[in-house]
Write an enzyme that holds these catalytic residues in place. Structure first.
Site, PDB file in Angstrom:
ATOM      1  N   THR B  17     -52.096  -7.318 -51.706  1.00 38.16           N
ATOM      2  CA  THR B  17     -50.817  -8.002 -51.461  1.00 38.16           C
ATOM      3  C   THR B  17     -49.587  -7.160 -51.787  1.00 38.16           C
ATOM      4  O   THR B  17     -48.475  -7.553 -51.481  1.00 38.16           O
ATOM      5  CB  THR B  17     -50.755  -9.319 -52.265  1.00 38.16           C
ATOM      6  OG1 THR B  17     -51.008  -9.003 -53.627  1.00 38.16           O
ATOM      7  CG2 THR B  17     -51.772 -10.326 -51.766  1.00 38.16           C
ATOM      8  N   GLY B  18     -49.794  -5.993 -52.417  1.00 43.33           N
ATOM      9  CA  GLY B  18     -48.634  -5.131 -52.719  1.00 43.33           C
ATOM     10  C   GLY B  18     -48.048  -4.539 -51.445  1.00 43.33           C
ATOM     11  O   GLY B  18     -48.721  -4.481 -50.416  1.00 43.33           O
ATOM     12  N   GLU B  98     -51.574   7.223 -58.946  1.00 42.65           N
ATOM     13  CA  GLU B  98     -51.446   8.298 -59.928  1.00 42.65           C
ATOM     14  C   GLU B  98     -50.980   7.710 -61.255  1.00 42.65           C
ATOM     15  O   GLU B  98     -50.742   6.522 -61.372  1.00 42.65           O
ATOM     16  CB  GLU B  98     -50.520   9.404 -59.432  1.00 42.65           C
ATOM     17  CG  GLU B  98     -49.169   8.950 -58.954  1.00 42.65           C
ATOM     18  CD  GLU B  98     -48.286  10.122 -58.513  1.00 42.65           C
ATOM     19  OE1 GLU B  98     -48.508  11.258 -58.930  1.00 42.65           O
ATOM     20  OE2 GLU B  98     -47.353   9.867 -57.741  1.00 42.65           O
ATOM     21  N   TYR B 160     -51.898  18.318 -45.441  1.00 40.71           N
ATOM     22  CA  TYR B 160     -51.300  18.046 -44.133  1.00 40.71           C
ATOM     23  C   TYR B 160     -50.772  19.348 -43.541  1.00 40.71           C
ATOM     24  O   TYR B 160     -50.926  19.620 -42.356  1.00 40.71           O
ATOM     25  CB  TYR B 160     -50.159  17.016 -44.216  1.00 40.71           C
ATOM     26  CG  TYR B 160     -50.388  15.821 -45.098  1.00 40.71           C
ATOM     27  CD1 TYR B 160     -51.673  15.342 -45.351  1.00 40.71           C
ATOM     28  CD2 TYR B 160     -49.318  15.152 -45.693  1.00 40.71           C
ATOM     29  CE1 TYR B 160     -51.886  14.245 -46.173  1.00 40.71           C
ATOM     30  CE2 TYR B 160     -49.520  14.051 -46.511  1.00 40.71           C
ATOM     31  CZ  TYR B 160     -50.801  13.601 -46.765  1.00 40.71           C
ATOM     32  OH  TYR B 160     -50.988  12.539 -47.585  1.00 40.71           O
ATOM     33  N   GLU B 210     -56.212  24.906 -56.334  1.00 40.63           N
ATOM     34  CA  GLU B 210     -54.995  25.352 -57.003  1.00 40.63           C
ATOM     35  C   GLU B 210     -55.340  25.778 -58.426  1.00 40.63           C
ATOM     36  O   GLU B 210     -56.463  25.580 -58.892  1.00 40.63           O
ATOM     37  CB  GLU B 210     -53.940  24.237 -56.996  1.00 40.63           C
ATOM     38  CG  GLU B 210     -54.408  22.950 -57.658  1.00 40.63           C
ATOM     39  CD  GLU B 210     -53.488  21.752 -57.387  1.00 40.63           C
ATOM     40  OE1 GLU B 210     -52.964  21.636 -56.263  1.00 40.63           O
ATOM     41  OE2 GLU B 210     -53.308  20.939 -58.293  1.00 40.63           O
ATOM     42  N   HIS B 249     -48.828  18.543 -60.577  1.00 44.68           N
ATOM     43  CA  HIS B 249     -50.102  17.903 -60.859  1.00 44.68           C
ATOM     44  C   HIS B 249     -50.412  18.128 -62.322  1.00 44.68           C
ATOM     45  O   HIS B 249     -50.335  19.255 -62.795  1.00 44.68           O
ATOM     46  CB  HIS B 249     -51.233  18.554 -60.058  1.00 44.68           C
ATOM     47  CG  HIS B 249     -51.337  18.040 -58.658  1.00 44.68           C
ATOM     48  ND1 HIS B 249     -51.933  18.764 -57.668  1.00 44.68           N
ATOM     49  CD2 HIS B 249     -50.934  16.879 -58.088  1.00 44.68           C
ATOM     50  CE1 HIS B 249     -51.893  18.062 -56.536  1.00 44.68           C
ATOM     51  NE2 HIS B 249     -51.280  16.923 -56.768  1.00 44.68           N
TER      52      HIS B 249
END
Lengths: 370, 291
Positions: B17-18, B98, B160, B210, B249
């Site tokens: 529902t968010g 996150e 991406y 990374e 990150h």
């Protein structure tokens, strides 16, 4: 969030780990007073965010109150790696028979807590692990079970009953405070055979601070120098200051690091960066503002890869910001993704030539910076 | 075929529902993902875009038989939601959020191992299997086309950036997995490359790694030992990152000598994995392994 030693020690002491008698001081007079109350030779330990204070030469010993006051007066004038000394922990000096190392941290490879005990303390643990692994006991802990009876027996055999008790307490602190690292280096066995924690490290996971309001408050006791980083964090963005002259606004940690690499490879040097989450028109306006406010750079690179947001609304945010606050440095913008054509048109309308290829934008911004 | 998600995936959306969940539920469905139900405590009996909402995961199980769940719930309640999915018997769980407390993630990962469930994430844009018309998460699907390259990455926008270049060059993907940018995640590179190794639809593997941690090294070791026989190529971000700074990150930090670019490049070299120095080199490396 890394607590200062005196804050960590208070938590350790409250949990049943003995620490040397002492107190914190903010002036040489207070240092003198505490030394006189302790009535014993003391050690003066500046409370700083940096590690390895011993190697930096800022830990001082004094035999009496006046010696302590003199040493403190000098210390309070020192700036260590951009951090002025404002608080000194004054503690009774301990007579050392043996030093050990004790820590609970996260084994990121095994993805569980790990308890580390070394029979040699006061040294660099990474170095010790490499050179003398036999002096080390490392126990992986199942986080759903905690320290087991079997673990305790192993620790007792390796380092004795009192260290096993310390280990249990340390693990409890690790769990209670959502720590990334709880460390005592060194644990000291004194010439009188007392076992005490002479140093204390408590590093708490930032993402858990919402359930530790009392800890979040402790941050205010020491100066957090980076207000821009603080403001970025409030938006769930990352701000990092770097030594160069190209400011960077980008989205996503991996892509931002890639941009830093590309700039460095081309002979440029990043001044700082803001790594935002997915943002909209208002978001880019704010991020732009924060980056301009942070420090003056020679030029700026904005990288937009609009996967789910839209280039045109982000371009509008940039347009609005530049209208409100004209910026006198050249700005290079790379913009691709949803509504790319519309976004580029808006940018051209305000005299900015947009780039589609990341490499070309980087080349341009580096050229300007030279 | 593909790995982890495919046309047989029956997806449950926890926290449906968010705002973000509603938006991405719609996009996932438009792409072709079969979404069977949503969960939101207290909203049972309502609907989101025609998808039935239930109060608990257990309530969904009987009639809807979901076999995967995406958790669009706030970080603070992630542990409870994940444990609820475990208890209901769901074996594939994607945690996109996150800022989940590290101790909670450790508990979730440990519990997942105990019950034989697989966690993807946290802090991931999710995954996509183009030929199966299935995406679970918020990856922008327009950059992906069906093909034979299995992609695993720690970072969203960087993926991406790189995948769009593959797609432009006509190189499609079997499955792209965002494994997550946190220091503790459910499924590290070493497990993903094994899944790709066993997937007939995957011909080559691209790892987008990374600095920070030792996940890249662990995967490289499997390649070196001969457990992965499909060609693997890699890109590594953060070659010039300064030590002791969390580069966006939480997982991307060089600390105490761990997680350095040198360590990763060494491991890849030992395993004879070609590594692109810049994103522009990735397409060429992938084309080489296919020729």
């Amino acid at each position: 969030m890394n607590l200062r030693e005196y804050q960590a020690k208070k938590i350790f002491a409250d949990s049943g780990i003995p620490i040397p008698p002492g107190n914190v001081a903010r002036t040489p007079e207070e240092v003198e007073q505490i030394t006189s109350q302790l009535n014993t030779p003391v050690v003066l330990k500046p409370q700083l965010g940096v590690k390895k204070r011993g190697k930096l030469g800022v830990i001082k010993f004094a035999n009496n109150p006046s010696e302590a006051a003199t040493a403190a007066a000098e210390l309070f004038n020192i700036i260590v790696k951009e951090e002025p000394i404002k608080i000194i922990l004054v503690e009774a000096k301990v007579e050392i028979k043996q030093e050990l190392y004790l820590a609970v941290t996260i084994d990121y490879s095994k993805r569980c807590p790990v308890l580390i005990i070394s029979k040699r303390g006061g040294v660099d643990i990474e170095e010790l692990a490499e050179k003398d692994p036999h002096q080390l006991l490392k126990l992986s802990i199942n986080i759903l079970e905690g320290i087991t009876e079997k673990d305790i027996i192993l620790i007792k055999k390796f380092a004795g009953d009192e260290i096993a008790r310390f280990a249990s307490v340390l693990y409890a602190i690790f769990r209670k405070y959502d720590a990334e690292l709880v460390e005592i280096n060194p644990v000291v066995i004194t010439t009188e055979n007392k076992i005490i924690a002479v140093d204390a490290v408590l590093n708490i996971n930032d993402d858990s601070l919402f359930r530790h309001a009392e800890i979040a408050k402790l941050r205010k006791e020491f100066q957090d120098t980076d207000h821009i980083a603080e403001e970025a964090r409030a938006n769930n963005w990352t701000y990092i200051d770097l030594p160069g002259d190209i400011a960077i606004l980008s989205s996503g940690a991996g892509l931002t690091m890639t941009i830093l690499d590309l700039i460095n490879f081309s002979g440029g040097s990043p001044a700082n960066f803001i790594d935002t989450a997915q943002i909209d028109e208002d978001g880019i306006y704010q991020a732009f503002n924060l980056l301009v406010k942070a420090k003056s750079a020679k030029t700026m690179l904005i990288n937009i890869f609009a996967g789910l947001n839209r280039c045109d609304s982000l371009a509008k945010g940039i347009q609005r910001y530049l209208k409100d606050f004209p910026v006198d440095i050249p700005i290079v913008i790379r913009m691709v993704g949803n509504k790319e054509k519309e976004g580029h048109e808006i940018l051209r309308g305000i005299g900015i030539k947009p780039f589609s290829k990341l490499e070309e934008a980087v080349e341009k911004v580096v050229e300007i910076s030279k | 075929m593909s790995i982890l998600i495919n046309s047989q995936t029956r997806l449950l959306v926890q926290g449906i529902t968010g705002d973000a969940a509603r938006f991405h539920t719609k996009l996932m469905r438009e792409y072709g993902t079969n979404i069977v139900a949503g969960v939101r405590p207290g909203a049972g009996g309502t609907e989101v875009d025609g998808i039935k909402v239930f109060n608990t995961v257990q309530d969904v199980m009987e009639g809807k038989h979901p076999n995967a769940s995406i958790l669009f719930v706030p970080a603070k309640v992630m542990k409870g939601a994940a444990f609820e999915a475990f208890e209901a018997g769901i074996k594939t769980i994607v945690m996109v959020s996150e800022h989940i407390p590290l101790h909670d993630t450790m508990e979730i990962v440990t519990k997942a191992q105990l019950v034989g469930a697989r966690i993807i994430g946290p802090n991931t844009p999710g995954l996509i299997s183009p030929a199966e018309k299935c995406k679970v998460g918020f990856v922008p699907s327009s950059y992906y086309i069906p093909g034979k390259v299995g992609v695993a990455s720690r970072s969203g926008t960087l993926t991406y950036e790189i995948v769009s270049r593959l797609t432009e060059a006509g190189i499609g993907q079997s499955t792209c997995v965002g494994i997550g940018g946190d220091p503790v995640i459910g499924t590290p590179f070493s497990e993903i490359v094994q899944l790709f190794q066993n997937d007939p639809a995957t011909g080559a593997i691209l790892m987008i790694g990374e600095i920070g941690g030792t996940m890249e090294e662990e995967a490289a070791e499997l390649v070196q030992k001969g457990e992965i026989t499909k060609p693997v190529v890699a890109y590594l971000a953060g070659r010039t990152a300064p030590p002791d700074k969390k580069m966006g990150h939480a997982g991307a930090i060089i600390a105490g000598g761990r997680g350095t670019i040198e360590s990763k490049l060494d491991a890849f070299e030992r395993a004879r994995i070609p590594v692109a120095k810049v994103p522009g080199e990735v397409v060429g490396l992938v084309q080489e392994v296919f020729s």
